[in-house]
Write an enzyme that holds these catalytic residues in place. Structure first.
Site, PDB file in Angstrom:
ATOM      1  CD  GLU A 232      29.247  22.084  -8.396  1.00 43.92           C
ATOM      2  OE1 GLU A 232      28.422  22.761  -9.041  1.00 43.92           O
ATOM      3  OE2 GLU A 232      30.284  22.560  -7.893  1.00 43.92           O
ATOM      4  CD  GLU A 329      34.345  22.306  -9.887  1.00 46.65           C
ATOM      5  OE1 GLU A 329      33.892  21.256 -10.377  1.00 46.65           O
ATOM      6  OE2 GLU A 329      33.772  23.406  -9.987  1.00 46.65           O
TER       7      GLU A 329
END
Length: 512
Positions: A232, A329
């Site tokens: 991220e 994810e």
């Protein structure tokens, strides 16, 4: 389809053989449904008949078969420290039980996994393997990775052994860092991030850290299949984080990380980005605009937390055909539980949300899908910043009870039947809605989505078609494969997998 071939097919699935009529094909049907006890339950086989006209919904496997140029890598979950500690809390017989659910001969066939390099939010506290300020030569790097030997590595090894018991290939492990050691970062700590997060003068040392960590894991008997440069990368999270712009990550990969891994670990693949789908195309463009980074990258990784955005994924697949796409994810945060949901049963809509996203991602070019934590405790942790979530398997660490949630069954419709080496086949749907409203929260589906479906051509020449109905009502529909079709019915709030021999009369077209 020859009768003997039909019998071999169903025995390979571990299910009873259908009544075979010479020259007739059957589809095996596996179903999970909210309003019945069906949970990956084998139902009556469905016969194919000559194609027929209908004004009702149709799921068509397009002929000739148009298959994805990239094979499916697989499906799985994350070997987080939280998952490892929860697993460790169980008595031996229950450890084996949950291992079998995911990886065993009668489980759902997980074949890939994700692991964090250094700590993440689902760790009880921050940790790394070289906390000595300014140690650019990494002479103090813990090559024994002692912290991870306490719980994470034993969890991976148990999974490896359980998968081997079904003669499966080794689990493919994708590794991602949440944060470098504090001394490498511009904010001087693992949690949070300035912009940029990594100090320029430590890019070479951070690349070397990756290599040392991969070597250390390999020495523990845990080979790494692939990495992402950063989890991220756009998010300055309150937990472990390190922000990059697309250009900064590509420069790090092209000039530092890529050359180092090519020299030390040429077998390890690299997927860039590893963040939400709304920006996946922007990052793919940045990759292709950097020739140095491009030569080291296998593909691009993505998360689901901003909603569907399947059009962005498809655009990457169309415009950058050599870039492999992997969903790495997804999870539901605990605040998304609906009123009345219990620890025992979980939230059925979460399973539907998983199936909805997997179908959309596969149809858009993804080569797999990785759930977040394999296991969590009754509180949705442990997690050092209270960022608690649900999981496919929860464990009450006080009573040692194991609770299987709907996400598990949803995953199983894909991981058990869309096996590694499969390729998605183009499907079309007719006379059933397609959602066209405003953006929705991640993992959301409803009657407005109509029937959703994806098909794969497996390496054993079988076809698997997964169908999702998020509406309240049952739907009769036609499933068409070339000149053959079958009469099908899916209950409301249900997932089905149809498995059948490939229609030999349908040719396979060039890759798409």
């Amino acid at each position: 389809m020859a009768p003997t071939r039909a019998i071999l097919f169903v025995f390979a699935l571990g299910i009873a053989s259908p009544d075979v009529v010479a020259g007739q094909r059957f589809a095996a049907l596996v179903q999970s449904s909210r309003d019945s006890s069906d949970r990956l339950t084998r139902k009556a086989d469905v016969p194919f008949v000559p194609n027929f006209d209908t004004s009702g919904p149709i799921i068509e496997v397009v002929a000739p078969y148009q298959v994805n140029r990239h094979e499916i890598e697989g499906f799985g979950g994350a070997f987080t420290e939280a998952a490892a500690l929860v697993y460790q809390s169980l008595p031996p017989e229950k450890r084996q039980h949950v291992m079998d659910l995911y990886f065993g001969p009668n489980g759902i066939g997980y074949s890939v996994g994700r692991i964090h390099m250094n700590s993440c939010d689902f760790s009880p506290k921050n940790y790394n393997f070289d906390d000595v300020d300014g140690d650019v030569d990494l002479v103090h790097f813990d090559t024994s990775v002692a912290h991870d030997q306490e719980a994470m590595i034993p969890l991976v090894k148990d999974a490896q052994a359980t998968a081997a018991s079904r003669n499966a290939p080794p689990i493919k492990l994708l590794a991602s860092p949440w944060s470098p050691p504090p001394w490498m970062k511009t904010n001087g700590k693992m949690d949070g991030s300035n912009k940029p997060g990594l100090k320029d003068e430590y890019r070479e040392a951070w690349a070397a850290y990756f290599s040392k960590w991969i070597t250390a894991y390999k020495d523990q008997g845990v080979p790494i299949w692939a990495i992402t440069p950063q989890n991220e990368a756009e998010f300055a999270a309150p937990w472990e984080a390190c922000v990059y712009t697309p250009e900064q990550e590509m420069e790090f990969l092209g000039s530092y990380l890529g050359p180092k891994l090519a020299a030390d670990h040429p077998e390890v693949k690299t997927y860039v980005f590893d963040h939400n789908k709304d920006h996946v195309y922007q990052w793919a463009q940045a990759l292709k605009n950097n020739p140095n980074a491009s030569k080291y990258a296998t593909g691009i990784a993505m998360h689901w937390y901003i909603g569907d955005h399947f059009d962005h994924v498809w655009q990457v697949h169309e415009d950058f055909p050599d870039v492999r796409i992997l969903a790495t994810e997804a999870t539901f945060e605990r605040y998304r539980w609906h009123p009345g949901v219990t620890l025992v049963e979980g939230d059925w809509s979460f399973g539907e949300g998983y199936a909805h996203d997997i179908i959309g991602d596969l149809r858009s070019g993804s080569t797999g899908w990785i759930d977040w934590n394999l296991f969590l405790d009754q509180n949705g942790g442990p997690n050092h910043v209270n960022n608690v979530c649900d999981a496919a398997i929860l464990v009450d660490t006080n009573t040692k009870e194991v609770y299987v949630h709907p996400q598990y069954y949803a995953m199983g419709h894909f991981s058990k039947y869309a096996i590694p080496g499969s390729r998605t086949i183009t499907t079309m749907k007719w006379h059933t809605p397609t959602y066209s409203g405003k953006d929705r929260p991640y993992g959301t589906c409803s009657a407005e989505d109509g029937l959703e479906a994806v098909a794969v051509l497996r390496p054993d020449n079988q076809v698997a078609v997964i169908v999702l109905n998020c509406a309240d009502n049952a739907i009769d529909f036609k499933l068409q494969d070339g000149d053959d079709a079958l009469h099908a019915n899916i209950p409301g709030h249900s997932i089905q997998t149809y498995l059948f021999d490939r229609n030999e009369a349908v040719k396979r077209q060039a890759f798409v």
